[in-house]
Design an enzyme around this catalytic site. Structure first.
Site, short mmCIF file in Angstrom:
data_model
loop_
_atom_site.label_atom_id
_atom_site.label_comp_id
_atom_site.label_asym_id
_atom_site.label_seq_id
_atom_site.Cartn_x
_atom_site.Cartn_y
_atom_site.Cartn_z
CG ASP A 262 -2.12 0.97 0.99
OD1 ASP A 262 -2.06 1.79 0.06
OD2 ASP A 262 -3.10 0.91 1.76
C1 BGC Z 1 -4.86 3.52 0.07
C2 BGC Z 1 -4.96 2.52 -1.05
C3 BGC Z 1 -4.77 3.20 -2.37
C4 BGC Z 1 -3.43 3.91 -2.37
C5 BGC Z 1 -3.12 4.64 -3.65
C6 BGC Z 1 -3.59 4.33 -0.02
O1 BGC Z 1 -3.58 5.37 0.89
O2 BGC Z 1 -4.92 2.87 1.31
O3 BGC Z 1 -6.19 1.86 -1.01
O4 BGC Z 1 -4.87 2.29 -3.41
O5 BGC Z 1 -3.41 4.86 -1.32
O6 BGC Z 1 -3.96 5.72 -3.80
#
Ligand code: BGC
Length: 744
Positions: A262
């Site tokens: 993530d």
């Molecule tokens: C989120 C993810 C997301 C990623 C990219 C993160 O903060 O938890 O779900 O895909 O950011 O935007």
């Protein structure tokens, strides 16, 4: 003569060369053979380069070898607008407005795997047209508490339902040559302290509740990507977690895709090397502004990794495994021979968004046939509430979208009713969030209303007295502490004094419909005072039209709740057992959160604690009624190798066409292990004309009878008596059939 031969020789050599396409580019060859060919061609720098980001959402390909840049994007219910290379701010492109599909709680509420496939395909087409190779979704974290800020992005509380719905989504998406990145693996069940919560949960609960949807996405959906979650399990971050990634995902489930961190979820080079992370993204969220020469070079899996290899601390064994996985991802996407080109904002995509919304909207309550709106007996409709006029596609975190269009509830209802001579008036009722902006995308709406709250209520109440029917659109929105990322809700009640407003409207004695817009259940202290309640979710581009379809009866509602709707927070296992959001350690910023309620999540807790939810898991009404006839089963005694089929005739006994969901729960009559009273193990949605009867058949196998034995670390089916409970909601069981499992 010599010159002639030389020329002839070079022409022959040229032709021969032209004919030999490198094996890795030859799509007629098996993928593993292509990878075997490509891997040795890469330099150490190239290998390191492809396992981490080069921008906010991309990783480099290998330009020297003609391997394109790899583009990811959120996810999960529409393709996020393009952002700047190093910043979260949108790039300001004018060609990236998409169709917003309903958020995944709504998709789950359709209980229709065919819709999930269609949804995945449509999303994949939008992604392809926009040049994306991986969608950061779907999300399948289990709804453990109604306070969870991102529950709207997930598929509810039940592992079986989430599994059944995630598989076709993944298959549909990937059929377009776009990888799914199923998130957030695992145990990211609250947003509060999501980066520093260490979840403590027993192995059985982990495997029975929190992992099945991921497992199904991997083993049945063949997902090409999995996103590690921010939080910790067993005191180690989940983006490089030896148990979750190496042991369970890669070894036990045989996952051959990539584990993506993530954004900012990686924390340590050695752990990332050893414990299963394949692609690192988002580590410095501000890109080059961190001050490093090239921020991406300082990622845990960039130069720090290269240095450890050069120092001899690591061989390239782990690196080659990661690179193999990344190359496999390329073969499946950017290096695929025939790759659909996609399409954007097509009529079909809008139709898919609308069909999903119409099938997912849940009619929770309908006293005295308040709905559908009787157009013959209605002259004046009053619409109340901010959510009737507010765009809901902007905001909420990474799933925020920039849409080509979004139909709004008030406008859509007006356009249906006014031509019939029905007057549709509006009263604001309350002022909630008037900002409407996210990462530079703005709704362009001016929702500011400076009148005092009492005046707004007074106006709504006065107008309600004159109306034949009042439709209230309220609930949550996408601002902080509501249906939004990074924070949880602070309490179970509705914000902005809506309870008082709804109660005041109800006190007029008007015919009152409450349309609740949210991805979470909310407290409804006024439930008994209102006629109808409609659960409207975060519905995306076709929100207004779909709601108008259901309210006017153009669509007969058939959605069923993918989660329990508790009366109060204390009726939720996680809150009754009291360990949300955990306890902060004295010596660090880690929060230990113990899932003391174990596998008693949602309706499993309802059965155990004998609470009465406001609305049960699987509940949802229709404008027609259905009857389940006498059921039958294919055998009364089965061995573990057999499957068993239950059939039940379903009749539409009302006067409208409609759909019902037959739900099959299994009750283990006697078990040497404590088990939930019942668990969903099958369902089928069936469409019936008035008066029509059709047989529904649901087949289950050994896994439906098994529990996870944490002494043996495996699923076990124990011999004995079982009951199959057939019904149309978890609290509406029409039939019980007893059968025996012999010889497991
Ligand atoms: C989120 C993810 C997301 C990623 C990219 C993160 O903060 O938890 O779900 O895909 O950011 O935007």
């Amino acid at each position: 003569m010599k010159r002639f031969f030389l020329t002839l020789f070079s022409v022959v050599a040229l032709l021969a060369n032209a004919g030999t396409m490198p094996v890795y580019l030859d799509c007629s060859k098996p993928i593993e053979q292509r990878i075997d060919d490509l891997l040795p061609r890469l330099t150490l720098d190239e290998k390191i380069a492809i396992i981490h980001a080069q921008s906010k959402f991309s990783s480099p390909g290998i330009a020297r070898l003609g391997i394109p840049t790899f583009w990811t994007d959120d996810g999960p219910h529409g393709v996020r607008p393009d952002v700047l290379w190093d910043e979260w701010e949108q790039a300001g492109a004018t060609n990236d407005s998409c169709v917003a599909f309903p958020a995944l709680t709504c998709l789950a509420a359709t209980w229709n795997p065919d819709i999930a496939r269609r949804y995945g395909i449509a999303l994949g087409e939008e992604a392809r047209y926009r040049g994306k190779d991986m969608i950061l979704g779907p999300g399948v974290n289990i709804l453990r508490t109604p306070l969870g800020g991102r529950n709207f992005e997930y598929m509810g509380e039940d592992p079986y339902l989430a599994s059944a719905m995630v598989v076709p989504y993944v298959q549909g998406l990937q059929s377009q040559g776009v990888a799914a990145c199923v998130k957030h693996y695992a145990l990211n069940n609250n947003e509060l302290f999501r980066h520093n919560t260490n979840v403590i949960v027993d192995e059985r609960t982990l495997h029975e509740i929190y992992l099945p949807a991921f497992k199904a996405a991997v083993q049945q959906g063949h997902a090409w990507g999995i996103m590690g979650a921010y939080n910790l399990y067993k005191n180690i971050h989940n983006c490089h977690n030896p148990y979750l990634l190496n042991d369970v995902l890669k070894r036990d489930w045989g996952f051959d895709g990539v584990v993506v961190s993530d954004w900012g979820g990686a924390h340590d080079t050695e752990q990332a090397i050893k414990y299963g992370l394949d692609m690192e993204f988002g580590t410095w969220t501000n890109g080059l502004t961190e001050g490093a020469r090239n921020a991406y070079d300082n990622y845990y899996l960039a130069l720090p990794y290269k240095r450890l290899i050069e120092q001899g601390k690591f061989s390239t064994k782990e690196l080659d495994d990661k690179v193999r996985r990344v190359l496999r991802l390329f073969m499946r996407t950017t290096l695929q021979d025939y790759r659909p080109r996609g399409s954007m904002c097509s009529a079909e995509h809008y139709a898919t968004a609308r069909a999903t919304a119409c099938e997912g909207i849940v009619l929770l309550q309908n006293r005295n046939a308040t709905l559908p709106i009787d157009v013959n007996a209605t002259r004046r409709v009053l619409v109340v509430g901010e959510n009737a006029i507010k765009m809901m596609t902007v905001g909420g975190g990474s799933s925020s979208l920039k849409v080509q269009r979004e139909s709004l509830p008030l406008e859509a209802l007006r356009s249906r009713l006014q031509p019939l001579g029905i007057e549709v008036d509006y009263a604001r009722g309350y002022v909630g969030d008037t900002t409407g902006a996210y990462n530079g995308v703005t709704t362009g709406q001016d929702l500011v209303d400076r009148r005092p709250a009492q005046e707004l209520v007074r106006e709504a109440v006065e107008k309600a007295r004159q109306a034949d029917i009042v439709i209230y659109y309220g609930g949550l929105n996408k601002s902080q502490h509501q249906d939004a990322e990074e924070f949880d809700r602070e309490d179970y009640g509705l914000p902005y004094n809506q309870d008082d407003l709804i109660s005041a409207l109800a006190a007029t004695g008007c015919r009152l419909v409450v349309v609740n817009i949210s991805g979470n259940p909310v407290a409804m202290p006024w439930r008994d005072a209102v006629g109808a309640i409609v659960q409207g979710w975060m519905l995306g581009s076709e929100a207004g039209e779909a709601l108008a379809d259901v309210l006017t009866g153009a669509a007969n509602p058939s959605g069923k709740l993918p989660f329990t709707w508790p009366e109060k927070l204390g009726d939720v296992g996680a809150h009754a057992m009291g360990d949300y959001p955990g306890t902060k350690r004295a010596d660090s910023d880690i929060w230990d959160e113990e899932y003391c309620e174990r596998f008693y999540v949602g309706y499993r807790w309802v059965d155990k604690a004998k609470t009465r939810p406001a609305f049960a898991f699987g509940h949802g009404l229709s404008y027609t009624s259905f009857k389940l006839g006498k059921p039958a089963m294919s055998a009364t005694a089965v061995t573990a190798a057999d499957s068993i089929t239950f059939t039940v005739p379903v009749t539409n006994v009302g006067s409208r066409a409609g759909a019902e969901v037959v739900q099959l729960y299994i009750h283990d009559v006697k078990s040497s292990f404590e088990r939930p009273y019942k668990e969903l193990k099958g369902f089928a949605k069936i469409y019936l004309e008035p008066g029509q009867t059709r047989n529904v058949a649901i087949t289950i196998g050994r896994d439906a009878l098994s529990y996870y034995d944490d002494n043996q670390h495996r699923w076990v089916a124990e011999a004995g008596k079982f009951e199959a409970l057939l019904g149309t909601a978890s609290d509406k069981i029409a039939h019980r059939l007893t059968f025996t499992l012999t010889n497991p």
